[in-house]
Scaffold this active site. Structure first.
Site, PDB file in Angstrom:
ATOM      1  N   ASP A 149     -12.049  -7.741   9.441  1.00 34.71           N
ATOM      2  CA  ASP A 149     -13.323  -7.169   8.990  1.00 34.71           C
ATOM      3  C   ASP A 149     -14.302  -8.195   8.419  1.00 34.71           C
ATOM      4  O   ASP A 149     -15.476  -7.877   8.212  1.00 34.71           O
ATOM      5  CB  ASP A 149     -13.073  -6.056   7.971  1.00 34.71           C
ATOM      6  CG  ASP A 149     -12.692  -4.748   8.666  1.00 34.71           C
ATOM      7  OD1 ASP A 149     -13.161  -4.537   9.796  1.00 34.71           O
ATOM      8  OD2 ASP A 149     -11.932  -3.955   8.080  1.00 34.71           O
ATOM      9  N   SER A 201      -5.799   4.404   4.252  1.00 34.56           N
ATOM     10  CA  SER A 201      -5.500   2.972   4.175  1.00 34.56           C
ATOM     11  C   SER A 201      -4.845   2.607   2.841  1.00 34.56           C
ATOM     12  O   SER A 201      -3.845   1.906   2.801  1.00 34.56           O
ATOM     13  CB  SER A 201      -6.782   2.151   4.356  1.00 34.56           C
ATOM     14  OG  SER A 201      -6.510   0.779   4.155  1.00 34.56           O
ATOM     15  N   ARG A 245       0.834  -1.212   0.000  1.00 26.63           N
ATOM     16  CA  ARG A 245       0.000   0.000   0.000  1.00 26.63           C
ATOM     17  C   ARG A 245       0.867   1.260   0.000  1.00 26.63           C
ATOM     18  O   ARG A 245       0.611   2.215  -0.736  1.00 26.63           O
ATOM     19  CB  ARG A 245      -0.923  -0.006   1.230  1.00 26.63           C
ATOM     20  CG  ARG A 245      -1.963  -1.111   1.179  1.00 26.63           C
ATOM     21  CD  ARG A 245      -2.877  -1.020   2.377  1.00 26.63           C
ATOM     22  NE  ARG A 245      -2.251  -1.433   3.622  1.00 26.63           N
ATOM     23  CZ  ARG A 245      -2.460  -0.876   4.806  1.00 26.63           C
ATOM     24  NH1 ARG A 245      -3.250   0.170   4.907  1.00 26.63           N
ATOM     25  NH2 ARG A 245      -1.877  -1.339   5.877  1.00 26.63           N
ATOM     26  N   PHE A 298     -14.630  -3.561  -2.804  1.00 24.81           N
ATOM     27  CA  PHE A 298     -15.501  -2.462  -3.248  1.00 24.81           C
ATOM     28  C   PHE A 298     -15.107  -1.985  -4.652  1.00 24.81           C
ATOM     29  O   PHE A 298     -15.968  -1.664  -5.467  1.00 24.81           O
ATOM     30  CB  PHE A 298     -15.445  -1.295  -2.261  1.00 24.81           C
ATOM     31  CG  PHE A 298     -15.734  -1.693  -0.838  1.00 24.81           C
ATOM     32  CD1 PHE A 298     -16.831  -2.493  -0.542  1.00 24.81           C
ATOM     33  CD2 PHE A 298     -14.913  -1.292   0.195  1.00 24.81           C
ATOM     34  CE1 PHE A 298     -17.100  -2.874   0.770  1.00 24.81           C
ATOM     35  CE2 PHE A 298     -15.175  -1.662   1.508  1.00 24.81           C
ATOM     36  CZ  PHE A 298     -16.264  -2.457   1.801  1.00 24.81           C
ATOM     37  N   GLU A 321     -18.229   4.861  -4.331  1.00 24.24           N
ATOM     38  CA  GLU A 321     -17.291   4.236  -5.264  1.00 24.24           C
ATOM     39  C   GLU A 321     -17.781   4.305  -6.707  1.00 24.24           C
ATOM     40  O   GLU A 321     -16.996   4.489  -7.635  1.00 24.24           O
ATOM     41  CB  GLU A 321     -17.036   2.779  -4.862  1.00 24.24           C
ATOM     42  CG  GLU A 321     -16.344   2.610  -3.510  1.00 24.24           C
ATOM     43  CD  GLU A 321     -17.268   2.795  -2.318  1.00 24.24           C
ATOM     44  OE1 GLU A 321     -18.509   2.860  -2.505  1.00 24.24           O
ATOM     45  OE2 GLU A 321     -16.763   2.896  -1.182  1.00 24.24           O
ATOM     46  N   ARG A 376      -3.012  -6.012   2.231  1.00 24.27           N
ATOM     47  CA  ARG A 376      -2.995  -5.036   3.323  1.00 24.27           C
ATOM     48  C   ARG A 376      -1.713  -5.129   4.156  1.00 24.27           C
ATOM     49  O   ARG A 376      -1.161  -4.120   4.576  1.00 24.27           O
ATOM     50  CB  ARG A 376      -4.205  -5.321   4.225  1.00 24.27           C
ATOM     51  CG  ARG A 376      -4.421  -4.327   5.332  1.00 24.27           C
ATOM     52  CD  ARG A 376      -5.681  -4.721   6.111  1.00 24.27           C
ATOM     53  NE  ARG A 376      -6.031  -3.743   7.121  1.00 24.27           N
ATOM     54  CZ  ARG A 376      -6.784  -2.677   6.896  1.00 24.27           C
ATOM     55  NH1 ARG A 376      -7.244  -2.440   5.688  1.00 24.27           N
ATOM     56  NH2 ARG A 376      -7.073  -1.829   7.869  1.00 24.27           N
TER      57      ARG A 376
END
Lengths: 309, 279
Positions: free
Chosen positions: A114, A34, A7, A80, A55, A164
């Site tokens: 999550d 993030s 990231r 997403f 989005e 991530r």
């Protein structure tokens, strides 16, 4: 082994691209801290658009910017980016072959806490099915930098899939979109992986070596266009092929590899998520083990194939 | 162009072209929504839209996004009437390999700015184009986006409505072709997207309501929009679906239809009469 964030690599590279090319613009849907697109906001606030938690609108707006000559980078969580905005990507971006570059961040199971709503087990399948779309799956932070640069250079839409968590750096440059690359030599079997599963593949090869098996590790840094010729060449050099991915076995690396091998006699097997959603876990390691995404699973599948051959 | 009469004439030529594109041999086309937007499209291509027919990529041009892409045949007709491409292309529309697709395609048709047809997405694309014009310092250019009132049910419209106000896009003009019908019937009976004035006002847009077949009113609304600073403008144009063709007016069944030979002849006769009277 040094670890670094894909990231951060994404954020740092779009900043570098922003310095080199005034056409580069960045859009974000409230996940910039993030996805690390926030780095671009700091450097080039005029070319950064916070689109709110919307989005679909973000992707169509990016299409409008790209149709006006911009190179528009958009980011969100992979689930997403690929799911919430699928129709927008398909209709305006891909049919129009526009320079919209979509970074699917926190892909696979890597957003372990999550749960299923935030874990993408099908994003590669969704994005690969869209004509005109390129799908990049960089192995580590260094390759993410090269993939983001490659995406900017490609004329048309690109989906970039990154995890991530921090991952070890195995690649040594030379990323070529559409080509497999070798991370470890070997002659008995080949393990093909991308992104999150590269580390497990490398560990599996090391374990296999202790058992007297020479396993080559191949990085599939591009899922589309998939290097079918590279797979066929590989199948002529080893006795077994095992794929490893943090994605459904439907429409991902296992499926693409099996398709490439449809006229080959070299046996293959896969380590992937079966036709199931993810779930929450206190640790990524536990979650990966639950879904069988481990070096042990790769070792077992490889040895089973070699026993048969 | 042009004086008001020329624009009215162009609108009826667009309608005639639309009828001829549909023909009477079983091909279908979106007659109702094309006819309701004819004066709006004519006022844009005939007067307000800055473009060069022979240079579709001219970087000083205004942009038109036809978000209700199913009615693209009205845009195609207007483009052919003002010389963007040969009129012969109109008669090949939707044929295999045709330059003119069933819905707008930016790669296949020079002068089409964006693919639309999956409803509710055009305004977002227009927002992106308006942002790009601001980034490039092209403050004299405008983006126009024609939407339908049925399309107002799409949630993405309201995402874009918020974005346009957030970014203070006074170079963006939305036009709602409020013909009061969705594909399956009257909007107020099927799925009521009204009251549109309050909704757009509430979202922070400058709202102008007009008779969408009154060319003077359309041009005045464009003038008013041009003077508004700091917020985008939406023109709510009250129209009649199927306008100008007696049997099709206010009929949901002519949303997407084929025409019989008799209907075709009747429609052409009615439109030719208007066109001759104006010529």
């Amino acid at each position: 082994m040094e670890r670094y964030s894909q990231r951060l690599a994404y954020g740092e590279t779009i900043v570098a691209l922003g310095a080199e090319n005034p056409k580069v613009v960045v859009l974000e849907a409230d996940l910039g801290k993030s996805t690390m697109s926030a780095l671009f906001q700091k450097a080039y606030p005029d070319r950064y658009f916070e689109m709110g938690i919307a989005e679909a609108n973000m992707i169509s707006t990016a299409a409008g910017l790209a149709a006006s000559g911009k190179i528009a980078f958009c980011s969100s969580f992979a689930v997403f980016a690929s799911g919430r905005a699928f129709d927008q990507i398909r209709q305006a971006v891909a049919i129009g072959s526009l320079n919209v570059k979509i970074c699917g961040s926190s892909c696979g199971l890597s957003d372990f806490g999550d749960g299923s709503t935030h874990q993408s087990v099908e994003d590669i399948a969704i994005m690969s099915a869209i004509p005109n779309m390129t799908v990049l799956t960089p192995a580590d932070a260094d390759e993410t930098r090269l993939a983001v640069r490659a995406a900017a250079a490609i004329d048309g839409p690109v989906y970039i899939r990154i995890v991530r968590n921090d991952v070890p750096t195995y690649t040594k440059g030379g990323f070529v979109p559409g080509k497999l690359s070798e991370l470890r030599p070997g002659s008995d079997a080949a393990i093909i992986a991308h992104g999150a599963m590269i580390e497990a593949a490398m560990n599996a090869a090391a374990i296999l070596e202790t058992k007297g098996i020479s396993a080559r590790v191949i990085n599939a840094g591009t899922m589309k266009p998939f290097d079918t010729e590279g797979i066929i060449e590989l199948s002529e050099q080893v006795k077994a092929i095992v794929t490893a991915e943090d994605h459904s076995r439907i429409g991902g690396l296992a499926a693409q590899t099996a398709f490439a091998l449809r006229q080959s006699c070299t046996p293959m097997d896969y380590v992937a998520i079966e036709d199931k959603f993810g779930q929450s876990s206190h640790s990524l390691k536990d979650l990966m083990e639950h879904y069988g995404l481990t070096d042990t699973a790769i070792v077992n599948k490889t040895m089973a194939l070699l026993r048969k051959s | 162009m042009q004086n008001v009469n020329d624009i009215r004439l162009l609108a009826n030529k667009i309608r005639r072209d639309v009828v001829e594109m549909i023909g009477f041999k079983g091909q279908t086309g979106h007659l109702g929504g094309s006819c309701s937007s004819a004066e709006i499209v004519a006022a844009l291509y005939g007067s307000r839209l800055r473009f060069k027919p022979d240079d579709p990529q001219w970087d000083g041009r205004d942009k038109l996004i036809y978000s209700k892409g199913h009615a693209a045949i009205a845009q195609y007709a207007a483009m052919a009437e003002v010389g963007c491409f040969p009129r012969e292309e109109l008669w090949k529309a939707k044929e295999l390999g045709a330059m003119l697709q069933g819905h707008p395609d930016r790669l296949k048709t020079p002068g089409i700015e964006a693919g639309t047809g999956s409803l509710g997405q055009g305004l977002s694309i227009a927002v992106g184009m308006a942002l790009a014009m601001n980034l490039d310092g092209h403050h004299d250019r405008k983006v126009y986006c024609i939407m339908g009132d049925g399309e107002m049910a799409e949630g993405q419209i309201w995402e874009a409505a918020m974005a346009a106000v957030n970014f203070k896009l006074d170079n963006l003009v939305g036009i709602i072709d409020r013909n009061a019908l969705q594909a399956t019937g009257f909007i107020e009976e099927r799925f009521n997207t009204n009251p549109l004035e309050k909704k757009w006002n509430g979202f922070g847009w400058h709202v102008i309501e007009i008779d969408g077949h009154d060319v003077d009113a359309i041009l005045a609304a464009f003038d008013e929009a041009a003077a508004v600073k700091g917020v985008p403008t939406v023109i709510i144009a009250n129209t009649v679906k199927g306008k100008g063709i007696s049997f099709a007016e206010n009929q949901a069944s002519f949303h997407n239809c084929a025409l019989t030979k008799e209907q075709y002849d009747t429609a052409l006769a009615e439109l030719n009469e208007k066109i001759e009277a104006m010529s």
